[in-house]
Scaffold this motif. Structure first.
Motif, mmCIF file in Angstrom:
data_model
loop_
_atom_site.group_PDB
_atom_site.id
_atom_site.type_symbol
_atom_site.label_atom_id
_atom_site.label_comp_id
_atom_site.label_asym_id
_atom_site.label_seq_id
_atom_site.Cartn_x
_atom_site.Cartn_y
_atom_site.Cartn_z
ATOM 1 N N GLY A 29 0.808 -1.217 0.000
ATOM 2 C CA GLY A 29 0.000 0.000 0.000
ATOM 3 C C GLY A 29 0.832 1.253 0.000
ATOM 4 O O GLY A 29 1.842 1.357 0.699
ATOM 5 N N GLY A 30 0.417 2.219 -0.821
ATOM 6 C CA GLY A 30 1.125 3.485 -0.886
ATOM 7 C C GLY A 30 0.317 4.487 -1.696
ATOM 8 O O GLY A 30 -0.855 4.255 -2.007
ATOM 9 N N ILE A 31 0.937 5.587 -2.033
ATOM 10 C CA ILE A 31 0.259 6.622 -2.809
ATOM 11 C C ILE A 31 1.059 6.932 -4.069
ATOM 12 O O ILE A 31 2.265 6.692 -4.132
ATOM 13 N N LEU A 32 0.360 7.465 -5.056
ATOM 14 C CA LEU A 32 0.990 7.889 -6.296
ATOM 15 C C LEU A 32 0.918 9.407 -6.364
ATOM 16 O O LEU A 32 -0.169 9.984 -6.218
ATOM 17 N N ILE A 33 2.065 10.031 -6.538
ATOM 18 C CA ILE A 33 2.084 11.481 -6.749
ATOM 19 C C ILE A 33 2.254 11.725 -8.246
ATOM 20 O O ILE A 33 3.289 11.404 -8.827
ATOM 21 N N ASP A 34 1.202 12.255 -8.852
ATOM 22 C CA ASP A 34 1.128 12.574 -10.283
ATOM 23 C C ASP A 34 1.022 11.328 -11.169
ATOM 24 O O ASP A 34 1.458 10.230 -10.799
ATOM 25 N N ALA A 35 0.416 11.548 -12.322
ATOM 26 C CA ALA A 35 0.235 10.479 -13.316
ATOM 27 C C ALA A 35 0.487 11.090 -14.690
ATOM 28 O O ALA A 35 -0.430 11.230 -15.503
ATOM 29 N N ALA A 44 3.429 -0.646 -16.539
ATOM 30 C CA ALA A 44 4.688 -1.360 -16.795
ATOM 31 C C ALA A 44 5.753 -0.947 -15.785
ATOM 32 O O ALA A 44 6.500 -1.787 -15.266
ATOM 33 N N ALA A 45 5.824 0.353 -15.478
ATOM 34 C CA ALA A 45 6.816 0.842 -14.515
ATOM 35 C C ALA A 45 6.537 0.323 -13.107
ATOM 36 O O ALA A 45 7.461 -0.048 -12.375
ATOM 37 N N LEU A 46 5.268 0.279 -12.739
ATOM 38 C CA LEU A 46 4.905 -0.285 -11.434
ATOM 39 C C LEU A 46 5.345 -1.740 -11.358
ATOM 40 O O LEU A 46 5.953 -2.166 -10.366
ATOM 41 N N SER A 47 5.051 -2.496 -12.401
ATOM 42 C CA SER A 47 5.417 -3.912 -12.438
ATOM 43 C C SER A 47 6.925 -4.102 -12.340
ATOM 44 O O SER A 47 7.411 -4.975 -11.611
ATOM 45 N N ASP A 48 7.686 -3.267 -13.048
ATOM 46 C CA ASP A 48 9.147 -3.338 -12.998
ATOM 47 C C ASP A 48 9.674 -3.115 -11.584
ATOM 48 O O ASP A 48 10.769 -3.573 -11.238
ATOM 49 N N SER A 49 8.915 -2.373 -10.788
ATOM 50 C CA SER A 49 9.326 -2.061 -9.420
ATOM 51 C C SER A 49 8.718 -2.992 -8.376
ATOM 52 O O SER A 49 8.827 -2.740 -7.177
ATOM 53 N N GLY A 50 8.032 -4.050 -8.843
ATOM 54 C CA GLY A 50 7.416 -4.983 -7.911
ATOM 55 C C GLY A 50 6.136 -4.460 -7.302
ATOM 56 O O GLY A 50 5.716 -4.900 -6.221
ATOM 57 N N LEU A 51 5.508 -3.503 -7.996
ATOM 58 C CA LEU A 51 4.268 -2.903 -7.520
ATOM 59 C C LEU A 51 3.137 -3.238 -8.489
ATOM 60 O O LEU A 51 3.374 -3.741 -9.586
ATOM 61 N N SER A 52 1.917 -2.941 -8.080
ATOM 62 C CA SER A 52 0.773 -3.138 -8.965
ATOM 63 C C SER A 52 -0.194 -1.983 -8.770
ATOM 64 O O SER A 52 -0.039 -1.162 -7.852
ATOM 65 N N LEU A 53 -1.216 -1.915 -9.603
ATOM 66 C CA LEU A 53 -2.243 -0.882 -9.433
ATOM 67 C C LEU A 53 -2.924 -1.015 -8.074
ATOM 68 O O LEU A 53 -3.320 -0.020 -7.470
ATOM 69 N N ALA A 54 -3.016 -2.246 -7.583
ATOM 70 C CA ALA A 54 -3.640 -2.474 -6.274
ATOM 71 C C ALA A 54 -2.815 -1.887 -5.128
ATOM 72 O O ALA A 54 -3.336 -1.684 -4.025
ATOM 73 N N SER A 55 -1.523 -1.610 -5.394
ATOM 74 C CA SER A 55 -0.676 -0.996 -4.365
ATOM 75 C C SER A 55 -1.074 0.452 -4.104
ATOM 76 O O SER A 55 -0.810 0.998 -3.036
ATOM 77 N N ILE A 56 -1.700 1.091 -5.098
ATOM 78 C CA ILE A 56 -2.032 2.515 -5.000
ATOM 79 C C ILE A 56 -3.340 2.691 -4.231
ATOM 80 O O ILE A 56 -4.369 2.127 -4.586
#
Length: 266
Positions: A29-35, A44-56
């Motif tokens: 769990g976390g937040i996204l600053i800007d899109a 793709a960038a989230l996935s590369d970092s071991g994150l997913s849309l569900a993390s936001i």
């Protein structure tokens, strides 16, 4: 069972004059600053970092320029995530149909809570209806800030950056490269103005003050791809920090233009 300590992390997914997006938190769990990039590039960038849309757990917008919001409409349409920001910015995004109609929108007139973190915004001087940076207190008590797109460091900005463990700070342009570059005169003046961007030298001066106030980790962000280079930004900022010892008193990094799975623990 071993207790797993949650550690504060920042993922500078995209940081340049072409597109900006930063994740703060952890995979859970976390937040996204800007899109400021397309939905496809962001996922793709989230996935590369071991994150997913569900993390936001929430999207926090700094201002309405396209390099910060161009992927917002599709992101909100696909996820239904809540959007946070200053009233004038949110009004502009809604009227411009940049946020999916079904999404909840929250004006930041006081600190917000998301993903076990406390997030507050502070005004930055920039040539848009309103603009802000973000200060984030994480669940483990660490504090970081994301501060780009500002023409100069105001007292408000200074107060919100001081005391942070980590700051992602704008180092947008090299003065000589901008002066001799291909941009028309009016655009050069806009970038150099008090509602424009911080130069490498401006960033260096502010970084020195931050280190004196206890900041140990600085990430240089929002580099212009026409008027700067990662090498130049790093070199000039480090040169202004001679009173300190790099990698002992402070850690200095340059945010990638596009993510390479980079993650910073602070």
């Amino acid at each position: 069972k071993k207790k797993v300590n949650k550690m504060a992390r920042i993922y500078p997914l995209f940081s340049s004059s072409k597109g900006n997006s930063t994740f703060i938190g952890e995979p859970g769990g976390g937040i996204l600053i800007d899109a400021g990039v397309s939905f496809k590039k962001l996922t793709a960038a989230l996935s590369d970092s071991g994150l997913s849309l569900a993390s936001i757990k929430g999207i926090f917008i700094t201002h309405s320029h396209s390099d910060h919001v161009k992927g917002l409409k599709m992101l909100t349409k696909k996820t239904g995530l809540p959007v946070f920001g200053q009233r004038e910015t949110l009004e502009e995004l809604i009227s411009g149909e940049m946020i999916a109609p079904a999404c909840e929108v929250y004006e930041l007139d006081s600190p917000a809570a998301a993903a076990d973190m406390e997030i507050s915004c502070f005004d930055t001087p920039h040539d848009t209806v309103r603009s802000c940076g973000y200060r984030v207190k994480t669940s483990d008590g660490r504090v970081c800030a994301v501060c780009t797109d500002l023409g100069y460091v105001t007292d408000t900005v200074r107060d919100n950056l001081n005391g942070c463990n980590l700051v992602l700070l704008e180092s947008n342009y090299d003065e000589k490269m901008l002066a001799s570059g291909p941009y028309p005169y009016y655009l050069k003046e806009r970038i150099r103005s008090k509602r424009g961007h911080l130069s490498n030298t401006d960033c260096s001066m502010q970084s020195a003050e931050l280190i004196r106030q206890g900041t140990t980790h600085i990430i240089l962000g929002h580099l212009s791809q026409e008027n700067n280079t990662p090498y130049m930004a790093d070199k000039i900022v480090e040169a202004g920090l001679k009173e300190f010892s790099r990698n002992r008193d402070y850690i200095l990094e340059v945010a990638p233009v596009e993510t390479n799975g980079k993650m910073v623990v602070f």
